[in-house]
Enzyme design. Structure first.
Site, PDB file in Angstrom:
ATOM      1  N   HIS A   1      31.475  37.221  29.581  1.00 37.69           N
ATOM      2  CA  HIS A   1      32.388  37.651  30.651  1.00 37.69           C
ATOM      3  C   HIS A   1      33.418  36.559  30.911  1.00 37.69           C
ATOM      4  O   HIS A   1      33.211  35.666  31.738  1.00 37.69           O
ATOM      5  CB  HIS A   1      31.595  37.942  31.927  1.00 37.69           C
TER       6      HIS A   1
ATOM      7  N   GLY B   1      42.827  37.560  38.421  1.00 32.62           N
ATOM      8  CA  GLY B   1      43.542  37.409  39.682  1.00 32.62           C
ATOM      9  C   GLY B   1      44.645  38.418  39.880  1.00 32.62           C
ATOM     10  O   GLY B   1      44.706  39.449  39.223  1.00 32.62           O
TER      11      GLY B   1
ATOM     12  N   GLU C   1      45.285  39.533  43.086  1.00 35.34           N
ATOM     13  CA  GLU C   1      45.040  40.270  44.325  1.00 35.34           C
ATOM     14  C   GLU C   1      45.951  39.826  45.464  1.00 35.34           C
ATOM     15  O   GLU C   1      46.122  40.561  46.435  1.00 35.34           O
ATOM     16  CB  GLU C   1      43.580  40.090  44.758  1.00 35.34           C
TER      17      GLU C   1
ATOM     18  N   ARG D   1      37.994  47.178  45.699  1.00 38.37           N
ATOM     19  CA  ARG D   1      39.057  47.143  44.690  1.00 38.37           C
ATOM     20  C   ARG D   1      38.812  48.129  43.551  1.00 38.37           C
ATOM     21  O   ARG D   1      39.631  48.231  42.630  1.00 38.37           O
ATOM     22  CB  ARG D   1      39.163  45.731  44.110  1.00 38.37           C
TER      23      ARG D   1
ATOM     24  N   ASP E   1      32.334  34.266  34.191  1.00 35.12           N
ATOM     25  CA  ASP E   1      33.475  34.883  34.883  1.00 35.12           C
ATOM     26  C   ASP E   1      34.662  33.917  34.920  1.00 35.12           C
ATOM     27  O   ASP E   1      35.520  34.013  35.802  1.00 35.12           O
ATOM     28  CB  ASP E   1      33.084  35.298  36.302  1.00 35.12           C
TER      29      ASP E   1
END
Length: 386
Positions: A70, A77, A79, A172, A291
């Site tokens: 991942h 990003g 957001e 989201r 992540d």
């Protein structure tokens, strides 16, 4: 030997202190030929006339290079607007952590970043020597694809291993209905079958109250096998982690723990693995991922964006090391969390995740503190050494 000569050599002989394959081997030498492991042993008999590059690292431990399933290779990003886009990751940032294989994802932003951008970044990492793959899709449903069709992406594009990261239980997400999730997973399954791949569906879990309920329903209401569905970020909060333990035990399913830099209200990867083991979840059903280069956005109670940090892959290694240093797991079992288990989940277990004859020569050399010192992918040294 110069870097040019190093890449030109037909054979490489690694001479190390010991080999964890992940089990301990009675061997200290690894012979690499054409990017794969040709032999493992002690004092291997190699004719003097053979063109062999020797790497002496007798103070280091050879282990399978780590696999991170991942990674926001293009950066995540967005957001908080265009100024909150995260930077892409570099090959050096990957291999410095002992990682040889990554799987790229798109997240919230699949407008300014597309699957084509992701494929280009993955191929760039491959040119740099990384074993790089990707998921087609992103948070939203219906997911963006390369060919206009999930099945075709999986069937015709070698780098595509599955679908993801589809967002659920998150403000989201696209709030997909149960029938939409079932259709997505079935499309990925058929495309993967046609390509001879595992074709997992990688699901992003948010803080929403539904938690893992959508995936439990999916497995209960359809014939989809649990190995097709991988929930990630399951340690986002303690309640979600308890749900993940129940899910793993009830469905004999794999779950992915995220190594958050700063867990906040969630749990560190170390604490999450400890808790899952306490709950009786077998080690073979747990994987770790970073992540990295995704955003770690902060929102108020109304869901308004209030700030962001960029995730890194350093916590992945430090939390993993802590599991061994604090004797939660022996090294052999801990290695599975970031190598063998991940290879199996992704369907790469025939060539990655262990050190064995015929497997890809993806090898990380660790010091006595389990810190990565050298990283080889397909026999090519990408980090450390002279």
């Amino acid at each position: 030997m110069t870097g040019h000569d190093e890449h030109r050599s037909l054979l490489t002989l690694l001479q190390v202190g010991c080999i964890q394959a992940p089990e301990t081997l009675e061997a200290s030498e690894i012979l690499v030929a054409d990017g794969r492991i040709a032999a493992l042993g002690q004092n291997l008999d190699i004719p003097r006339s053979w063109p062999v590059r020797r790497v002496e690292a007798r103070e280091l431990i050879a282990v399978p290079a780590f696999i991170d399933q991942h990674v926001h290779v293009t950066g995540g990003g967005g957001e908080g607007g265009c100024g909150s886009r995260c930077p892409p990751i570099t090959a050096g940032e990957i291999t410095a952590m002992g990682i040889g294989t990554v799987v790229g994802v798109l997240g919230t932003d699949s407008i300014s970043r597309t699957p084509a951008d992701l494929l280009a970044a993955v191929r760039g990492l491959r040119e740099a020597g990384i074993a790089a793959y990707m998921y087609t899709g992103a948070y939203r449903v219906p997911p963006p694809t390369l060919t206009g069709d999930i099945q075709r992406d999986l069937a015709w594009i070698p780098e595509v291993l599955g679908l993801g990261e589809i967002a659920i239980s998150d403000h989201r997400s696209s709030q997909p209905r149960p029938d939409e999730l079932a259709r997505l997973v079935s499309e990925a399954r058929i495309g993967a079958m046609l390509a001879g791949k595992r074709g997992i569906c990688h699901f992003h879990l948010g803080d929403g109250r539904r938690g893992l309920a959508p995936l439990r329903r999916l497995l209960s209401d359809t014939e989809i096998p649990a190995e097709q569905i991988i929930p990630t970020h399951v340690n986002r909060n303690p309640t979600l982690l308890e749900q993940a333990a129940d899910y793993a035990l009830a469905h004999e399913a794999a779950i992915d723990v995220t190594a958050f830099d700063e867990p906040g209200e969630g749990l560190s990867a170390f604490a999450a693995v400890v808790r899952l083991l306490e709950r009786g979840v077998p080690v073979e059903r747990i994987t770790l991922s970073s992540d990295c280069n995704g955003s770690l956005p902060e929102f108020d109670q109304q869901g308004n964006y209030s700030g962001m940090r960029v995730a890194r892959n350093t916590a992945l290694i430090s939390d993993w090391q802590r599991l061994v240093h604090e004797r939660v797991l022996p090294l052999e079992s801990a290695l599975e969390l970031i190598s063998g288990n991940v290879a199996r989940v992704l369907g790469l277990h025939h060539c990655k995740g262990r050190l064995a004859v015929g497997f890809d020569a993806d090898i990380t050399l660790l010091d006595e503190n389990l810190q990565p010192r050298q990283t080889f992918v397909a026999g090519r040294r990408l980090h450390g050494g002279e």
